[in-house]
Design a protein around this motif. Structure first.
Motif, PDB file in Angstrom:
ATOM      1  N   ALA A  83       0.827  -1.215   0.000  1.00 54.83           N
ATOM      2  CA  ALA A  83       0.000   0.000   0.000  1.00 54.83           C
ATOM      3  C   ALA A  83       0.857   1.259   0.000  1.00 54.83           C
ATOM      4  N   ARG A  84       2.101   1.134   0.487  1.00 57.65           N
ATOM      5  CA  ARG A  84       3.004   2.297   0.506  1.00 57.65           C
ATOM      6  C   ARG A  84       3.870   2.359  -0.750  1.00 57.65           C
ATOM      7  N   ASN A  85       3.633   1.416  -1.671  1.00 54.10           N
ATOM      8  CA  ASN A  85       4.379   1.360  -2.916  1.00 54.10           C
ATOM      9  C   ASN A  85       3.840   2.411  -3.895  1.00 54.10           C
ATOM     10  N   ASP A  86       4.739   3.166  -4.531  1.00 53.41           N
ATOM     11  CA  ASP A  86       4.316   4.229  -5.458  1.00 53.41           C
ATOM     12  C   ASP A  86       3.472   3.692  -6.607  1.00 53.41           C
ATOM     13  N   ALA A  87       3.832   2.499  -7.098  1.00 51.25           N
ATOM     14  CA  ALA A  87       3.093   1.924  -8.227  1.00 51.25           C
ATOM     15  C   ALA A  87       1.665   1.587  -7.823  1.00 51.25           C
ATOM     16  N   PHE A  88       1.504   1.022  -6.634  1.00 55.01           N
ATOM     17  CA  PHE A  88       0.166   0.689  -6.148  1.00 55.01           C
ATOM     18  C   PHE A  88      -0.651   1.956  -5.922  1.00 55.01           C
ATOM     19  N   GLN A  89      -0.043   2.979  -5.346  1.00 57.86           N
ATOM     20  CA  GLN A  89      -0.735   4.238  -5.110  1.00 57.86           C
ATOM     21  C   GLN A  89      -1.191   4.866  -6.426  1.00 57.86           C
ATOM     22  N   ALA A  90      -0.352   4.770  -7.449  1.00 55.12           N
ATOM     23  CA  ALA A  90      -0.715   5.317  -8.759  1.00 55.12           C
ATOM     24  C   ALA A  90      -1.925   4.584  -9.333  1.00 55.12           C
ATOM     25  N   ILE A  91      -1.968   3.263  -9.138  1.00 54.63           N
ATOM     26  CA  ILE A  91      -3.106   2.480  -9.620  1.00 54.63           C
ATOM     27  C   ILE A  91      -4.388   2.910  -8.925  1.00 54.63           C
ATOM     28  N   VAL A  92      -4.341   3.043  -7.605  1.00 57.10           N
ATOM     29  CA  VAL A  92      -5.543   3.435  -6.854  1.00 57.10           C
ATOM     30  C   VAL A  92      -5.988   4.838  -7.253  1.00 57.10           C
ATOM     31  N   ARG A  93      -5.027   5.737  -7.426  1.00 55.48           N
ATOM     32  CA  ARG A  93      -5.360   7.113  -7.825  1.00 55.48           C
ATOM     33  C   ARG A  93      -6.030   7.128  -9.196  1.00 55.48           C
ATOM     34  N   ILE A  95      -7.638   4.635 -10.678  1.00 60.39           N
ATOM     35  CA  ILE A  95      -8.950   3.988 -10.594  1.00 60.39           C
ATOM     36  C   ILE A  95      -9.978   4.953 -10.013  1.00 60.39           C
ATOM     37  N   THR A  96      -9.566   5.732  -9.026  1.00 60.34           N
ATOM     38  CA  THR A  96     -10.480   6.700  -8.414  1.00 60.34           C
ATOM     39  C   THR A  96     -10.917   7.746  -9.437  1.00 60.34           C
ATOM     40  N   LYS A  97      -9.977   8.212 -10.230  1.00 60.47           N
ATOM     41  CA  LYS A  97     -10.311   9.195 -11.273  1.00 60.47           C
ATOM     42  C   LYS A  97     -11.235   8.591 -12.327  1.00 60.47           C
ATOM     43  N   VAL A  98     -10.947   7.341 -12.699  1.00 58.33           N
ATOM     44  CA  VAL A  98     -11.785   6.659 -13.686  1.00 58.33           C
ATOM     45  C   VAL A  98     -13.204   6.506 -13.159  1.00 58.33           C
ATOM     46  N   ALA A  99     -13.336   6.242 -11.866  1.00 61.81           N
ATOM     47  CA  ALA A  99     -14.662   6.044 -11.271  1.00 61.81           C
ATOM     48  C   ALA A  99     -15.568   7.255 -11.485  1.00 61.81           C
ATOM     49  N   LEU A 100     -14.975   8.437 -11.566  1.00 58.80           N
ATOM     50  CA  LEU A 100     -15.761   9.660 -11.798  1.00 58.80           C
ATOM     51  C   LEU A 100     -16.437   9.661 -13.162  1.00 58.80           C
ATOM     52  N   THR A 101     -15.914   8.884 -14.097  1.00 52.91           N
ATOM     53  CA  THR A 101     -16.480   8.842 -15.455  1.00 52.91           C
ATOM     54  C   THR A 101     -17.563   7.775 -15.589  1.00 52.91           C
ATOM     55  N   THR A 102     -17.834   7.040 -14.503  1.00 52.74           N
ATOM     56  CA  THR A 102     -18.831   5.969 -14.514  1.00 52.74           C
ATOM     57  C   THR A 102     -20.008   6.343 -13.621  1.00 52.74           C
ATOM     58  N   ASP A 103     -20.903   5.365 -13.422  1.00 54.81           N
ATOM     59  CA  ASP A 103     -22.009   5.589 -12.482  1.00 54.81           C
ATOM     60  C   ASP A 103     -21.607   5.258 -11.049  1.00 54.81           C
ATOM     61  N   GLY A 104     -20.347   4.888 -10.863  1.00 53.24           N
ATOM     62  CA  GLY A 104     -19.833   4.613  -9.524  1.00 53.24           C
ATOM     63  C   GLY A 104     -20.001   3.190  -9.051  1.00 53.24           C
TER      64      GLY A 104
END
Length: 308
Positions: A83-93, A95-104
């Motif tokens: 969870a403290r890995n930069d690559a994992f954080q980038a993935i979560v970030r 995905i969160t941005k992508v979620a805004l383009t969907t119905d959630g």
């Protein structure tokens, strides 16, 4: 060679791979089980899918807002180290941005195209499992939106901007000043993070939950030996207290405990310049409800040393 259901099951048990992947592997190798295992490993399927049996209760919660809507997502990993890995954080970030383009919804977010890729979010996570080396999954997501007003966000135990261990959204409908609404909404979101209410209003609490609490209160009251009419009043009083503890609008506001959240909102309306109504909230605490596998460390060490 005919591929039977029992062969597919055996390969699934050996590798943890999906049913269709196992069927394809057996077809490609003329039913040779050992070769099918190697085929799956070569494709990276066995490596990733076998890890999917391991508990993923760590990870990050992400929030993002745009206009009058906001999303919160939870992506799990097996360890806090990842969870403290930069690559994992980038993935979560991302995905969160992508979620805004969907119905959630979790289905829509998982199927959405990952930024800078032709792959879906779900497939990108699967690829990352093989790269990072432990199980990960998109566990849940939610979106709140309003016609007029704001959806305030709050991240508790923030690791980096927008990512942390607990995320909250609070939707407020109003035609009032958005800056003032956002500021108050953030305070309510902090309150939700601290108190974890069951519902926005008493009417939204599951009837089975209320019935269970009532039954407990009735049994407790009966132990007092009071007559039935007194017991009824005692139960009603305890239910009111229950609602004050678990209903957001009835809770004492953590910013000013002399007021309920409902009354604090009413007092804040003068600063908004218009009436306001809290219409929804969402609270994601990392790993909430996930049963973590318990391990006997001494037994693991003994096993590693070849002892019984």
């Amino acid at each position: 060679m005919a591929i039977t259901a029992s062969m597919v099951k055996e390969l699934r048990d050996l590798t943890g791979a999906g049913m269709m992947d196992c069927k394809t592997a057996l077809a490609e190798t003329d039913g040779n089980m050992e070769a099918a295992v190697d085929w799956l490993r070569t494709k990276g399927i066995a490596k990733a899918d076998k890890k999917s049996g391991r508990t993923a209760a760590e990870g990050l919660v992400g929030v993002a807002a745009e206009g009058s809507k906001a999303v919160v997502v939870e992506v799990n990993s097996e360890t806090d180290f990842v969870a403290r890995n930069d690559a994992f954080q980038a993935i979560v970030r991302d995905i969160t941005k992508v979620a805004l383009t969907t119905d959630g919804s979790i289905e829509a977010v998982g199927a959405a195209t990952y930024p800078g890729s032709s792959k879906s979010v779900n497939d990108t996570i699967k690829d990352a499992i093989g790269t990072i080396g432990e199980n990960m999954n998109l566990r849940r997501s939610a979106m709140l939106s309003v016609g007029e007003g704001v959806v305030a966000t709050y991240i508790h135990n923030q690791v980096v901007e927008g990512l942390g261990k607990l995320g909250v959204l609070v939707a407020i409908e109003s035609t009032g000043d958005k800056s003032a609404l956002t500021q108050f909404g953030r305070q309510v979101a902090m309150h939700v993070a601290a108190t974890n209410p069951l519902a926005l209003s008493a009417e939204e609490i599951d009837a089975a939950t209320v019935d269970r609490e009532r039954a407990i209160f009735i049994e407790q009251a009966r132990q007092s030996g009071k007559p039935d009419n007194i017991i009824e009043k005692m139960v009603d009083g305890r239910l009111r207290k229950f609602y004050e503890e678990v209903v957001l609008l009835k809770q004492a506001f953590v910013i000013n405990p002399d007021l309920t959240v409902e009354k604090a909102l009413a007092e804040a309306e003068s600063g908004f310049g218009a009436p306001a109504k809290i219409v929804a909230f969402a609270r994601f605490a990392l790993g909430d409800g996930v049963e973590k596998a318990e391990s006997d460390f001494a037994a693991e060490v003994a096993a590693a040393a070849g002892k019984k």
